[in-house]
Design an enzyme around this catalytic site. Structure first.
Site, PDB file in Angstrom:
ATOM      1  N   CYS A 106      -8.311-102.149  79.449  1.00  0.00           N
ATOM      2  CA  CYS A 106      -7.250-102.086  78.447  1.00  0.00           C
ATOM      3  C   CYS A 106      -6.121-101.169  78.878  1.00  0.00           C
ATOM      4  O   CYS A 106      -4.947-101.530  78.804  1.00  0.00           O
ATOM      5  CB  CYS A 106      -7.830-101.619  77.109  1.00  0.00           C
ATOM      6  N   CYS A 153      -4.447-104.685  77.979  1.00  0.00           N
ATOM      7  CA  CYS A 153      -3.630-104.823  76.774  1.00  0.00           C
ATOM      8  C   CYS A 153      -2.503-103.811  76.673  1.00  0.00           C
ATOM      9  O   CYS A 153      -1.430-104.146  76.151  1.00  0.00           O
ATOM     10  CB  CYS A 153      -4.520-104.765  75.531  1.00  0.00           C
ATOM     11  N   LYS A 177       0.284-104.700  79.319  1.00  0.00           N
ATOM     12  CA  LYS A 177       0.767-106.036  78.944  1.00  0.00           C
ATOM     13  C   LYS A 177       1.647-105.955  77.705  1.00  0.00           C
ATOM     14  O   LYS A 177       2.697-106.606  77.637  1.00  0.00           O
ATOM     15  CB  LYS A 177      -0.414-106.964  78.702  1.00  0.00           C
ATOM     16  N   TYR A 215      -5.655-116.478  75.488  1.00  0.00           N
ATOM     17  CA  TYR A 215      -4.684-115.473  75.042  1.00  0.00           C
ATOM     18  C   TYR A 215      -3.997-114.776  76.213  1.00  0.00           C
ATOM     19  O   TYR A 215      -2.795-114.485  76.144  1.00  0.00           O
ATOM     20  CB  TYR A 215      -5.344-114.468  74.098  1.00  0.00           C
ATOM     21  N   GLU A 268       0.061-115.071  76.616  1.00  0.00           N
ATOM     22  CA  GLU A 268       0.835-113.831  76.531  1.00  0.00           C
ATOM     23  C   GLU A 268       1.725-113.668  77.754  1.00  0.00           C
ATOM     24  O   GLU A 268       2.919-113.353  77.635  1.00  0.00           O
ATOM     25  CB  GLU A 268      -0.098-112.636  76.361  1.00  0.00           C
ATOM     26  N   HIS A 318       9.959-107.021  48.704  1.00  0.00           N
ATOM     27  CA  HIS A 318      11.065-107.929  49.029  1.00  0.00           C
ATOM     28  C   HIS A 318      12.291-107.145  49.517  1.00  0.00           C
ATOM     29  O   HIS A 318      12.577-106.080  48.979  1.00  0.00           O
ATOM     30  CB  HIS A 318      11.431-108.731  47.781  1.00  0.00           C
ATOM     31  N   GLU A 368       5.693-110.235  52.300  1.00  0.00           N
ATOM     32  CA  GLU A 368       5.565-110.643  50.905  1.00  0.00           C
ATOM     33  C   GLU A 368       4.990-112.036  50.758  1.00  0.00           C
ATOM     34  O   GLU A 368       4.462-112.392  49.698  1.00  0.00           O
ATOM     35  CB  GLU A 368       6.915-110.559  50.197  1.00  0.00           C
TER      36      GLU A 368
END
Length: 448
Positions: free
Chosen positions: A43, A48, A51, A178, A182, A437, A442
């Site tokens: 990682c 990750c 990346k 993934y 990515e 909002h 939302e």
């Protein structure tokens, strides 16, 4: 002389191994950890974290383009791959140093050598030194899987992609999981022509089908090319360094780089676990029980090497649970259900709980709520891309079984919403929450 030199010997200083080491040491154990490369694991070093930094860097191409519609003007804007790459690698160095300091501050001995298991309580280092430990923890993670075909030596993997000398104008990516998508998004945004090649016609297997379809549509509109049902036949290097990529049933593709992202396998080759009577699984994974114990009572394993859930936060929890169980007199199991996950594609997607297909198979009577909307940020952009949120609920209770999202900042929004899903809240609980909002989030409480 003591029977064992260490209470705990950890093989692998990634996220799971480091957490287990420092927590066990905090419980009073004498701990050593062996690592043959750098502290931090996949990682931090080659996964990750670097990346995600590349993802951030690649987003500026889109942001600069959109900025003109918000009144900004930029002249002479250019991109320098070398500067981004070097900044990313420097941050990897920084994190590596922090992980080393963590071990040092907890008085965990670091041994920068490869270690292999030679018995239930014994480990041999590459230098030849034999070590005896009461417990052994294997946390060596995974390694990129590269299929065998002629010319596969010309390919790179996610290990090498962070060190490219220059940006490839033409990039072929093998795989559609993934990691593949990515990097496809990163290099596409940076101006490369990206071709994704896959043996099947399914991208992101395991994610909700509607989100997969939406991502496929959006990435194709952004210029990413897909070739499905196309196994690799061979790769040939030209005199000028370019690569001819031969696919089954297709004309050859000319590429500057071929990135293989066809999955990761447990990094157990040559680890010597058979000397302790431990038989590996079909994929090379280490079978463990709910406390991460192997078939040998003194040897445990955590993280990707067990092939349970290959995510860094899961490995960290498993390492913590192991240390608390064995050295903290606090037996702890890790619940691998309802784990949130994300794909930092462009746009990103994220999900937690059951997909619509899984929920129908498991519960039968379900109801799906959704919101298909154009993110406000895209109104001024020259993109008609739409976000999609899905709430999968059990009927008639209304309990939320799964939540799946694609759109800007989907992973950031999902983390908080995942708490509600794990807590077993209902659609009525979501409906009773006042919307914030204007925001994309939302839509979570407005779905019909």
């Amino acid at each position: 002389m003591p029977e064992y030199e260490y209470d705990l010997f950890v093989i692998g200083a990634g996220s799971g191994g480091v957490r287990a080491s420092r927590v066990a040491a905090a419980h009073g154990a004498k701990v050593a950890v062996a690592e043959e490369y750098r502290v931090g694991g996949t990682c931090v070093i080659r996964g990750c974290v670097p990346k995600k930094l590349l993802v951030y860097g690649s987003h500026f191409a889109e942001d600069l383009e959109d900025a003109e519609n918000y009144g900004w003007s930029f002249e002479g804007a250019s991109f320098d791959w070398g500067r981004l790459r070097d900044h990313v690698l420097r941050d990897v160095d920084r994190l590596n140093g922090l992980y080393e300091k963590t071990l040092e501050s907890h008085k965990v001995e670091r041994i920068m050598e490869r270690a292999t298991v030679t018995g239930p309580h014994s480990v041999k280092l590459a230098s030849g030194r034999e070590v005896a430990a009461k417990y052994i923890l294997v946390a060596v993670g995974g390694w990129p899987f590269v299929p065998e075909f002629e010319g596969s030596e010309h390919c790179i993997t996610s290990n090498e992609v962070f060190h490219l000398d220059k940006l490839p104008k033409r990039l072929v990516i093998a795989g559609a999981g993934y990691i593949a998508l990515e990097f496809a998004g990163i290099f596409n945004a940076l101006g490369c022509h990206v071709t994704v090649v896959n043996r099947s016609n399914v991208i992101l297997r395991g994610y909700d089908e509607a989100l997969r379809d939406r991502l496929l549509q959006i990435t194709m509109s952004r210029g990413i090319e897909y070739k499905f049902h196309c196994p690799f036949q061979k790769i040939e290097r030209r005199e000028d360094g370019a690569l001819d990529v031969h696919l089954e049933g297709q004309d050859p593709i000319v590429a500057d780089q071929v990135l293989v992202a066809t999955g990761r396998k447990p990094n157990t080759a040559g680890l010597g676990l058979e000397t302790a009577g431990i038989a590996l699984g079909e994929k090379g994974e280490i079978p463990v029980d709910e406390y991460s114990k192997t078939s040998c009572d003194s040897i445990y394993a955590v993280g990707d090497v067990t092939d349970r859930v290959q995510l860094t936060p899961v490995a960290i929890r498993e390492g913590q649970a192991f240390a608390d169980t064995v050295f903290g007199d606090k037996p702890t199991k890790v619940d691998h259900s309802c784990v949130p996950s994300a794909v930092f594609s462009q746009p990103p997607l994220a999900g937690v709980g059951l997909t619509e297909g899984e929920a129908r198979n498991s519960y039968g009577n379900i109801r799906v709520y959704s919101s298909d909307f154009r993110p406000m940020k895209n109104v001024f952009a020259n993109r008609a891309e739409r976000g999609l949120y899905k709430l999968i609920c059990e009927e008639p209770s209304g309990r939320v079984l799964g939540l799946h999202m694609i759109g800007p900042e989907a992973p950031e929004i999902l983390q908080a919403a995942a708490i509600a899903v794990r807590a077993g809240l209902t659609k009525a609980d979501f409906d009773a929450t006042v919307a914030l909002h204007p925001s994309m989030a939302e839509e979570l409480v407005l779905m019909k």
